[in-house]
Design a protein around this motif. Structure first.
Motif, PDB file in Angstrom:
ATOM      1  N   ALA A  33     -14.756 -11.920   9.636  1.00 40.16           N
ATOM      2  CA  ALA A  33     -15.478 -13.189   9.689  1.00 40.16           C
ATOM      3  C   ALA A  33     -16.943 -12.934   9.358  1.00 40.16           C
ATOM      4  N   SER A  34     -17.659 -13.984   9.026  1.00 38.73           N
ATOM      5  CA  SER A  34     -19.054 -13.841   8.589  1.00 38.73           C
ATOM      6  C   SER A  34     -19.941 -13.192   9.648  1.00 38.73           C
ATOM      7  N   ASP A  35     -19.570 -13.289  10.925  1.00 38.04           N
ATOM      8  CA  ASP A  35     -20.379 -12.668  11.982  1.00 38.04           C
ATOM      9  C   ASP A  35     -19.993 -11.210  12.250  1.00 38.04           C
ATOM     10  N   GLN A  36     -19.144 -10.624  11.386  1.00 42.01           N
ATOM     11  CA  GLN A  36     -18.703  -9.243  11.587  1.00 42.01           C
ATOM     12  C   GLN A  36     -19.259  -8.289  10.533  1.00 42.01           C
ATOM     13  N   LEU A  37     -20.387  -8.631   9.947  1.00 41.85           N
ATOM     14  CA  LEU A  37     -21.010  -7.779   8.933  1.00 41.85           C
ATOM     15  C   LEU A  37     -21.267  -6.372   9.473  1.00 41.85           C
ATOM     16  N   ALA A  38     -21.674  -6.257  10.720  1.00 42.83           N
ATOM     17  CA  ALA A  38     -21.943  -4.936  11.306  1.00 42.83           C
ATOM     18  C   ALA A  38     -20.679  -4.074  11.338  1.00 42.83           C
ATOM     19  N   LEU A  39     -19.515  -4.693  11.568  1.00 46.69           N
ATOM     20  CA  LEU A  39     -18.259  -3.937  11.547  1.00 46.69           C
ATOM     21  C   LEU A  39     -17.962  -3.429  10.139  1.00 46.69           C
ATOM     22  N   SER A  40     -18.198  -4.277   9.150  1.00 45.00           N
ATOM     23  CA  SER A  40     -17.984  -3.863   7.764  1.00 45.00           C
ATOM     24  C   SER A  40     -18.829  -2.638   7.447  1.00 45.00           C
ATOM     25  N   ASN A  41     -20.094  -2.688   7.804  1.00 41.14           N
ATOM     26  CA  ASN A  41     -20.988  -1.551   7.548  1.00 41.14           C
ATOM     27  C   ASN A  41     -20.576  -0.314   8.332  1.00 41.14           C
ATOM     28  N   ALA A  42     -20.177  -0.504   9.579  1.00 40.89           N
ATOM     29  CA  ALA A  42     -19.817   0.636  10.430  1.00 40.89           C
ATOM     30  C   ALA A  42     -18.620   1.396   9.872  1.00 40.89           C
ATOM     31  N   TYR A  43     -17.602   0.682   9.394  1.00 38.29           N
ATOM     32  CA  TYR A  43     -16.374   1.347   8.955  1.00 38.29           C
ATOM     33  C   TYR A  43     -16.350   1.642   7.457  1.00 38.29           C
ATOM     34  N   SER A  44     -17.493   1.459   6.817  1.00 35.42           N
ATOM     35  CA  SER A  44     -17.604   1.850   5.405  1.00 35.42           C
ATOM     36  C   SER A  44     -18.293   3.213   5.263  1.00 35.42           C
ATOM     37  N   LYS A  45     -18.751   3.768   6.376  1.00 36.03           N
ATOM     38  CA  LYS A  45     -19.442   5.066   6.342  1.00 36.03           C
ATOM     39  C   LYS A  45     -18.445   6.208   6.211  1.00 36.03           C
ATOM     40  N   LYS A  46     -18.766   7.135   5.370  1.00 31.51           N
ATOM     41  CA  LYS A  46     -17.910   8.303   5.160  1.00 31.51           C
ATOM     42  C   LYS A  46     -17.834   9.132   6.444  1.00 31.51           C
ATOM     43  N   ASN A  47     -16.629   9.574   6.777  1.00 34.31           N
ATOM     44  CA  ASN A  47     -16.364  10.440   7.931  1.00 34.31           C
ATOM     45  C   ASN A  47     -16.762   9.834   9.274  1.00 34.31           C
ATOM     46  N   ASP A  48     -16.778   8.499   9.371  1.00 34.74           N
ATOM     47  CA  ASP A  48     -17.142   7.835  10.628  1.00 34.74           C
ATOM     48  C   ASP A  48     -16.266   6.591  10.774  1.00 34.74           C
TER      49      ASP A  48
ATOM     50  N   GLY B  62     -11.779 -10.668  17.061  1.00 35.10           N
ATOM     51  CA  GLY B  62     -12.684 -11.586  16.378  1.00 35.10           C
ATOM     52  C   GLY B  62     -12.471 -11.709  14.882  1.00 35.10           C
ATOM     53  N   SER B  63     -11.446 -11.069  14.355  1.00 34.91           N
ATOM     54  CA  SER B  63     -11.193 -11.154  12.909  1.00 34.91           C
ATOM     55  C   SER B  63     -10.791 -12.568  12.519  1.00 34.91           C
ATOM     56  N   LEU B  64     -11.101 -12.909  11.299  1.00 35.89           N
ATOM     57  CA  LEU B  64     -10.717 -14.207  10.738  1.00 35.89           C
ATOM     58  C   LEU B  64      -9.199 -14.332  10.715  1.00 35.89           C
ATOM     59  N   SER B  65      -8.529 -13.320  10.221  1.00 36.08           N
ATOM     60  CA  SER B  65      -7.068 -13.199  10.239  1.00 36.08           C
ATOM     61  C   SER B  65      -6.733 -11.725  10.329  1.00 36.08           C
TER      62      SER B  65
ATOM     63  N   PRO C 130     -15.464 -16.723   6.356  1.00 30.96           N
ATOM     64  CA  PRO C 130     -15.174 -15.340   5.976  1.00 30.96           C
ATOM     65  C   PRO C 130     -16.433 -14.568   5.600  1.00 30.96           C
ATOM     66  N   LEU C 131     -16.356 -13.256   5.719  1.00 34.56           N
ATOM     67  CA  LEU C 131     -17.378 -12.375   5.176  1.00 34.56           C
ATOM     68  C   LEU C 131     -17.021 -12.163   3.704  1.00 34.56           C
ATOM     69  N   VAL C 132     -17.977 -12.408   2.815  1.00 41.37           N
ATOM     70  CA  VAL C 132     -17.729 -12.359   1.368  1.00 41.37           C
ATOM     71  C   VAL C 132     -18.652 -11.324   0.741  1.00 41.37           C
ATOM     72  N   PHE C 133     -18.119 -10.618  -0.274  1.00 42.11           N
ATOM     73  CA  PHE C 133     -18.882  -9.606  -0.997  1.00 42.11           C
ATOM     74  C   PHE C 133     -18.869  -9.950  -2.478  1.00 42.11           C
ATOM     75  N   HIS C 134     -20.062  -9.936  -3.107  1.00 47.64           N
ATOM     76  CA  HIS C 134     -20.180 -10.258  -4.533  1.00 47.64           C
ATOM     77  C   HIS C 134     -21.400  -9.553  -5.108  1.00 47.64           C
ATOM     78  N   ALA C 135     -21.214  -8.897  -6.257  1.00 47.10           N
ATOM     79  CA  ALA C 135     -22.300  -8.244  -6.977  1.00 47.10           C
ATOM     80  C   ALA C 135     -23.094  -7.278  -6.088  1.00 47.10           C
ATOM     81  N   GLY C 136     -22.366  -6.526  -5.260  1.00 51.93           N
ATOM     82  CA  GLY C 136     -22.990  -5.496  -4.444  1.00 51.93           C
ATOM     83  C   GLY C 136     -23.684  -5.978  -3.183  1.00 51.93           C
ATOM     84  N   LYS C 137     -23.489  -7.265  -2.822  1.00 58.25           N
ATOM     85  CA  LYS C 137     -24.154  -7.820  -1.635  1.00 58.25           C
ATOM     86  C   LYS C 137     -23.194  -8.702  -0.843  1.00 58.25           C
TER      87      LYS C 137
END
Length: 158
Positions: free
Chosen positions: A75-90, A110-113, A146-153
């Motif tokens: 969901a749009s309020d879960q940006l911190a989760l996206s960043n946290a689980y995109s880190k290599k080896n973490d 808290g996920s959208l689905s 939803p949390l949306v990603f486009h053009a690197g942002k």
């Protein structure tokens, strides 16, 4: 014709996507999650979905051993989760961020689905492996953004 990999990636980035965290906890591993935007639906009957994972991912061995996994739409309020689980080896999940679903796989709170899946198939996809799952359980929060990603942002729907 030879494509420049960076230009190809930039061109693909023009397609807006949702953001998912794929979670699993195969035997011998702590519950973990990995941010992806390579999700697609495959079939309604049976209910199948897919996502792809780089062949050199540090999570490859764990996903090769996984019998179940969960696709969690953020969901749009879960940006911190996206960043946290995109880190290599973490990728270890924080205990307060998930519950164990009916499939035995972790489900993010808290996920959208969320779609709990049994491993259906794995296919060679060049420098990725394509993972197909059969959805056996799902949960959704209608009306959440939803949390949306486009053009690197990250982006917001309006």
């Amino acid at each position: 014709m030879s494509l420049d990999p960076r230009e190809f990636r930039n061109a693909l980035g023009q397609y807006p996507t949702g953001v998912c965290v794929i979670t699993a906890n195969p035997e011998g591993y702590k519950p973990f999650g990995m941010t992806v935007n390579s999700f697609a639906s495959v079939s309604l009957d049976p209910a199948l979905v897919l996502w792809s994972l780089r062949n050199d991912s540090e999570c490859l061995d764990a996903f090769n051993k996984a019998k179940t996994f969960t696709v969690n739409f953020l969901a749009s309020d879960q940006l911190a989760l996206s960043n946290a689980y995109s880190k290599k080896n973490d990728h270890d999940l924080a205990a307060d961020q998930f519950r164990i679903g009916k499939s035995g796989a972790p489900v993010l709170r808290g996920s959208l689905s969320s779609f709990e899946c049994e491993m259906w198939a794995r296919y060679d996809g060049g420098d990725h492996i394509i993972i197909v799952g059969k959805v056996i359980e799902m949960d959704t929060k209608p009306g959440a953004k939803p949390l949306v990603f486009h053009a690197g942002k990250y982006r917001e729907l309006r």
